[in-house]
Design an enzyme around this catalytic site. Structure first.
Site, short mmCIF file in Angstrom:
data_model
loop_
_atom_site.label_atom_id
_atom_site.label_comp_id
_atom_site.label_asym_id
_atom_site.label_seq_id
_atom_site.Cartn_x
_atom_site.Cartn_y
_atom_site.Cartn_z
N ASP A 1 1.90 3.90 2.83
CA ASP A 1 0.64 4.60 2.09
C ASP A 1 1.34 5.85 1.32
O ASP A 1 1.41 5.79 0.32
CB ASP A 1 -0.14 5.37 3.32
CG ASP A 1 -1.63 5.69 2.98
OD1 ASP A 1 -1.86 5.46 1.95
OD2 ASP A 1 -2.34 6.28 3.83
N HIS B 1 -9.89 0.42 -0.40
CA HIS B 1 -9.57 1.27 0.71
C HIS B 1 -10.93 1.17 1.60
O HIS B 1 -11.99 1.37 1.02
CB HIS B 1 -9.39 2.60 0.30
CG HIS B 1 -7.90 3.13 -0.27
ND1 HIS B 1 -7.59 2.57 -1.55
CD2 HIS B 1 -7.03 3.93 0.66
CE1 HIS B 1 -6.25 3.16 -1.35
NE2 HIS B 1 -6.08 3.79 -0.10
N GLU C 1 -10.70 3.13 7.24
CA GLU C 1 -9.89 4.34 7.60
C GLU C 1 -10.87 5.38 8.03
O GLU C 1 -10.65 5.79 9.24
CB GLU C 1 -8.79 4.62 6.64
CG GLU C 1 -7.98 5.81 6.88
CD GLU C 1 -7.27 6.28 5.53
OE1 GLU C 1 -6.01 6.91 5.67
OE2 GLU C 1 -7.87 6.10 4.41
N HIS D 1 0.91 -1.29 0.02
CA HIS D 1 0.14 -0.09 0.03
C HIS D 1 1.03 1.37 0.18
O HIS D 1 1.34 1.59 1.22
CB HIS D 1 -0.86 -0.15 1.26
CG HIS D 1 -1.94 1.11 1.14
ND1 HIS D 1 -3.29 0.58 1.30
CD2 HIS D 1 -1.93 2.45 1.09
CE1 HIS D 1 -4.03 1.62 1.13
NE2 HIS D 1 -3.45 2.47 1.08
N GLY E 1 -9.86 7.64 -2.16
CA GLY E 1 -10.44 8.89 -1.90
C GLY E 1 -11.53 8.72 -0.80
O GLY E 1 -11.41 7.92 0.01
N ASP F 1 1.22 8.95 -6.28
CA ASP F 1 1.33 10.26 -5.97
C ASP F 1 1.55 10.75 -4.84
O ASP F 1 1.51 11.93 -4.53
CB ASP F 1 -0.09 10.85 -6.76
CG ASP F 1 -1.09 10.10 -6.19
OD1 ASP F 1 -0.90 8.96 -5.44
OD2 ASP F 1 -2.21 10.60 -6.22
N HIS G 1 1.05 4.89 -2.43
CA HIS G 1 0.66 5.80 -3.58
C HIS G 1 1.68 6.33 -4.02
O HIS G 1 2.49 6.89 -3.92
CB HIS G 1 -0.34 6.75 -2.82
CG HIS G 1 -1.62 6.30 -2.44
ND1 HIS G 1 -2.84 6.06 -3.15
CD2 HIS G 1 -1.92 5.63 -1.19
CE1 HIS G 1 -3.92 5.58 -2.48
NE2 HIS G 1 -3.33 5.39 -1.02
#
Length: 370
Positions: A305, A212, A215, A24, A185, A28, A26
């Site tokens: 993350d 996801h 969270e 996990h 998102g 970006d 990202h």
């Protein structure tokens, strides 16, 4: 988990050299600040700071708000500079090199192609550019004496209506580096049930899914990801702890029906301690649910993350757990092996990753008994 001051210092000293697996992470959310500054200058994008250290600090402080919504706003700047093939390839290449330098031997980079078409690229163009960058990074890492394998996790944005289109893009590129599908998102208000046909399509295509969940939203979110979304893994899942009751006086735990289901089926949880602290999903490293979930034999994996927003790495995450939550070398091996067994690659490839890379890497550490 027990440790002494001497064993803590010895374990921390060994962490940098340990082979690591991150599921996990990202794309970006892992840019180098200096790269953001260069790419932003080339397109005239204004940044809150134009010196690498200052910009890096801005990202961390903005992400430290305790709000997932504000945390996600930091991505406006990284996404803005990832709108050309050259920029996408550069970011992907540098990400691989940074991960490899941290000892990561297997990684899955998740990102949302639909967010990178602002300057005229097609969705396929973005996938091709990222794959080119990943392959360049793997080759450069090999030239530096580091072996790493990296796959793409193509992500659809929860608030948009392109889930089916992005799912089809992911499936079409399963031979072009894409290993799975995700939605990301804002979690609240955008559950997997928005587009139920997407999950059946992916199942029919025998295509791996991680979602996801758990969270910003609670146990119901995780349950829908697992049952409706047919997720093979859960992205975060930290709030599964809410379905477990602890009797501190007797040192016992009572699992709810869904917690039993997740544990019984060993559904991997992609936990991200430092990030969870920033978004308010956990209070401290010492009390983060990852430790109790691991002690209760859930399939726990450790992840970064967003390395930029959290100013973190796998080495940093491991170090914090050793220093503040009492983790041992054996604990670190357990979550690494669990992550390897949970990777979106075939069974024989997972076994080779553990037998040929991870286990020998841990056994090289003096005193490792695994």
């Amino acid at each position: 988990m027990t440790s002494t001051p001497s064993s803590v210092s010895e374990t921390v000293a060994a962490i940098a050299a340990l082979p690591k697996v991150v599921l996990h992470d990202h794309l970006d959310g892992g840019l180098r600040p200096a790269t953001i500054i260069e790419l932003a200058a080339a397109i005239g994008h204004d940044l809150p700071a134009t010196e690498p250290d200052a910009l890096g600090t801005w990202f961390v402080e903005s992400a430290d708000s305790g709000s997932l919504v504000r945390y996600l706003e930091t991505f406006d700047h990284t996404i803005a500079v990832m709108q050309t093939p050259e920029a996408l390839a550069r970011v992907a290449r540098e990400s691989v090199l940074d991960l490899a330098a941290d000892g990561v031997v297997y990684a899955e980079q998740r990102w949302a192609p639909e967010q990178h078409v602002q300057r005229g690229l097609s969705l396929q163009d973005t996938v091709d550019a990222v794959q080119a960058g990943l392959e360049e990074g793997v080759a450069l890492a090999a030239a530096q004496g580091r072996t790493i394998r990296v796959g793409q996790l193509v992500t659809a944005m929860r608030h948009a209506d392109r889930w089916q289109e992005i799912a089809e893009l992911a499936v079409a590129n399963r031979g072009n580096g894409v290993v799975g599908f995700d939605i990301a998102g804002a979690e609240d208000g955008f559950p997997p049930s928005r587009f139920p046909d997407v999950w059946q399509y992916l199942a029919d295509e025998n295509f791996p899914v991680t979602i996801h969940a758990g969270e910003a939203s609670g146990v119901t979110s995780i349950a829908e990801a697992v049952h409706l979304g047919q997720a093979s893994r859960v992205g975060h899942g930290v709030r599964l702890i809410e379905d477990i009751s602890f009797d501190e006086s007797h040192g016992t735990a009572a699992l709810g029906q869904f917690a039993h289901w997740v544990r019984d089926h060993q559904i991997p949880l992609e936990l991200c301690p430092v990030s969870n602290l920033q978004t308010g999903a956990a209070g401290s490293i010492a009390t983060h649910p990852i430790t109790r979930l691991k002690e209760l034999d859930f399939a726990v994996t450790l992840n970064t993350d967003n390395r930029l927003m959290s100013r973190t790495s796998m080495t940093h995450e491991m170090t914090l757990l050793v220093e503040q939550a009492g983790w041992t070398l054996e604990d670190l091996y357990d979550v690494t092996a669990t992550a390897a067994w949970s990777a979106f690659i075939h069974h024989d490839e997972r076994r080779a990753l553990i037998d040929d890379v991870i286990l020998p890497g841990y056994q090289e550490i003096q005193g490792a008994q695994l």
